[in-house]
Motif scaffolding. Sequence first.
Motif, mmCIF file in Angstrom:
data_model
loop_
_atom_site.group_PDB
_atom_site.id
_atom_site.type_symbol
_atom_site.label_atom_id
_atom_site.label_comp_id
_atom_site.label_asym_id
_atom_site.label_seq_id
_atom_site.Cartn_x
_atom_site.Cartn_y
_atom_site.Cartn_z
ATOM 1 N N ALA A 31 0.716 -1.239 -0.036
ATOM 2 C CA ALA A 31 0.226 -0.047 0.011
ATOM 3 C C ALA A 31 0.946 1.512 0.157
ATOM 4 O O ALA A 31 1.542 1.590 1.112
ATOM 5 C CB ALA A 31 -1.117 0.181 1.087
ATOM 6 N N ARG A 32 1.066 1.927 -1.231
ATOM 7 C CA ARG A 32 1.898 3.065 -1.302
ATOM 8 C C ARG A 32 1.166 4.218 -1.866
ATOM 9 O O ARG A 32 0.083 4.070 -2.311
ATOM 10 C CB ARG A 32 2.800 2.676 -2.308
ATOM 11 N N PRO A 33 1.626 5.312 -1.596
ATOM 12 C CA PRO A 33 1.059 6.686 -2.087
ATOM 13 C C PRO A 33 0.894 6.715 -3.636
ATOM 14 O O PRO A 33 1.816 6.100 -4.309
ATOM 15 C CB PRO A 33 1.901 7.864 -1.611
ATOM 16 N N PHE A 34 -0.299 7.414 -4.102
ATOM 17 C CA PHE A 34 -0.379 7.506 -5.458
ATOM 18 C C PHE A 34 0.828 8.531 -5.703
ATOM 19 O O PHE A 34 0.893 9.477 -5.318
ATOM 20 C CB PHE A 34 -1.725 8.250 -5.746
ATOM 21 N N SER A 35 1.394 8.181 -6.875
ATOM 22 C CA SER A 35 2.399 9.098 -7.552
ATOM 23 C C SER A 35 1.882 10.053 -8.419
ATOM 24 O O SER A 35 2.543 11.180 -8.558
ATOM 25 C CB SER A 35 3.632 8.083 -8.531
ATOM 26 N N PHE A 36 0.837 9.800 -9.213
ATOM 27 C CA PHE A 36 0.328 10.842 -9.913
ATOM 28 C C PHE A 36 -1.153 11.049 -9.888
ATOM 29 O O PHE A 36 -1.700 9.932 -10.048
ATOM 30 C CB PHE A 36 0.609 10.290 -11.564
ATOM 31 N N PHE A 37 -1.757 12.109 -9.572
ATOM 32 C CA PHE A 37 -3.140 12.298 -9.363
ATOM 33 C C PHE A 37 -3.583 13.701 -9.165
ATOM 34 O O PHE A 37 -2.631 14.729 -9.214
ATOM 35 C CB PHE A 37 -3.238 11.610 -7.948
ATOM 36 N N SER A 38 -4.749 14.206 -9.230
ATOM 37 C CA SER A 38 -5.481 15.487 -9.062
ATOM 38 C C SER A 38 -6.506 15.326 -8.271
ATOM 39 O O SER A 38 -7.006 14.217 -8.085
ATOM 40 C CB SER A 38 -5.928 15.977 -10.670
#
Length: 421
Positions: free
Chosen positions: A143-150
């Motif tokens: 479970a990792r942070p989203f790298s690309f998002f808005s």
Amino acid sequence: EHLALETRMKNILVCTIATLALTGPSRAQDLVFSGTEFADWDYPQGLVTVTADGLEVKRFGGAFNAVANAREFRPRPIGDYGLRFVRAASNHSRADLAGDQDPATWWQPDPADGVNNWWLEIDLGRAVVADKVRVIFPDQEGARPFSFFSVYASPGIAVFGGQTERINYNRLGRPVNNNTATEVEFDLSTTKLSQAVGEHLISEETLDYDMVRFIRFEAAGLTPDAALAEIEVNGQGFNLATMVATEDRIEDGRPHWGGRTWTSKARDCPGCGKGSGAAALIDQDIGFRGWNIEASDKGNWRNSGVWSVIDFGNVFRVDRVIWVPIVSGSGPFLYGYQRDKQGSWRAFEFLTSDGTPSNSADPEVEGPFKYELLSAVDNSVRNYLFDFRFPPRPLRLLLWRVTRPEQHNRAAQLFIFHSEG
């Protein structure tokens, strides 16, 4: 035993009110009981809590997470996923975990669904005045942070047309790329405001908050093991308007603290202006309901029809009012087919009352109460958002009136904030 408890509670009540009167900057509300009246007191639950040890009076804060109690409000069936306060196109059954106030749980989209379906929406159930949106990610194996998002926000303005309701969103800043942080924060603001003039009115071109009801998180690229733990919305203050006893809240069995609201719809006189139910002004629904009125040419403001009153049923300490009328040619709060019914709101006033009786007031309009002017606004610049901030004052009733009536006037919302403490 019952009489002993009642006597004890009377003494505690007197002490509580005396303490409030001595320590608060405004006078307390006086409540006097005799005989068995205390035992029969239908007190406003949540505002006052009666326990075996005495009375507890609610404390009001200056900020709150609007996601935390979103389930207490009514969501709308936006899009394809029904009446849920959190909706997602992928792994929909676990979408609620992004708003459960537990960072140890999270929503993860299914890689097989494709990045285009890696989005999630939260419906707060009502519009709030908020200054920040925060997204929180886990960071551990699997479970990792989203790298690309808005991240997007909306006060609830719908996209007109089509068989299914959709919401018009605005992106909060630029897309986030190559993210590794577990917490990313977005500041909210309202910009390009005209500067109207009035007592206690904050006249700035930019304000550090916006109206928010819907939040949309959207992935912009593939991230292995991407997960979202929480979305938080920093709401400002406690809006007392949410606790007025409107017809809808009573029918739905939702909590309230009494009071009522009325407008010129209740005034019956030849040629008087008529308005829709004033409850629409305090339901925190900016996108789907509005208050409207057709003014008359009567010279007396009471007969012209452009006014409304809220009776909160109790005396509160209020230090802020935010008013959102629908001003023709200005603002984002447009109602499509009803654009022709928007006025300019050139001049209007707000008045307050602590419930002091008056022999000169019209009981059908103001109620039999004495009012004091809070602010007289000159809005020749066509502003659409008015933020009044003032020293805390005891307030039971709030009245607004348009002093230069037009044929059509519409308004979206009225927020009334209790001072902290």
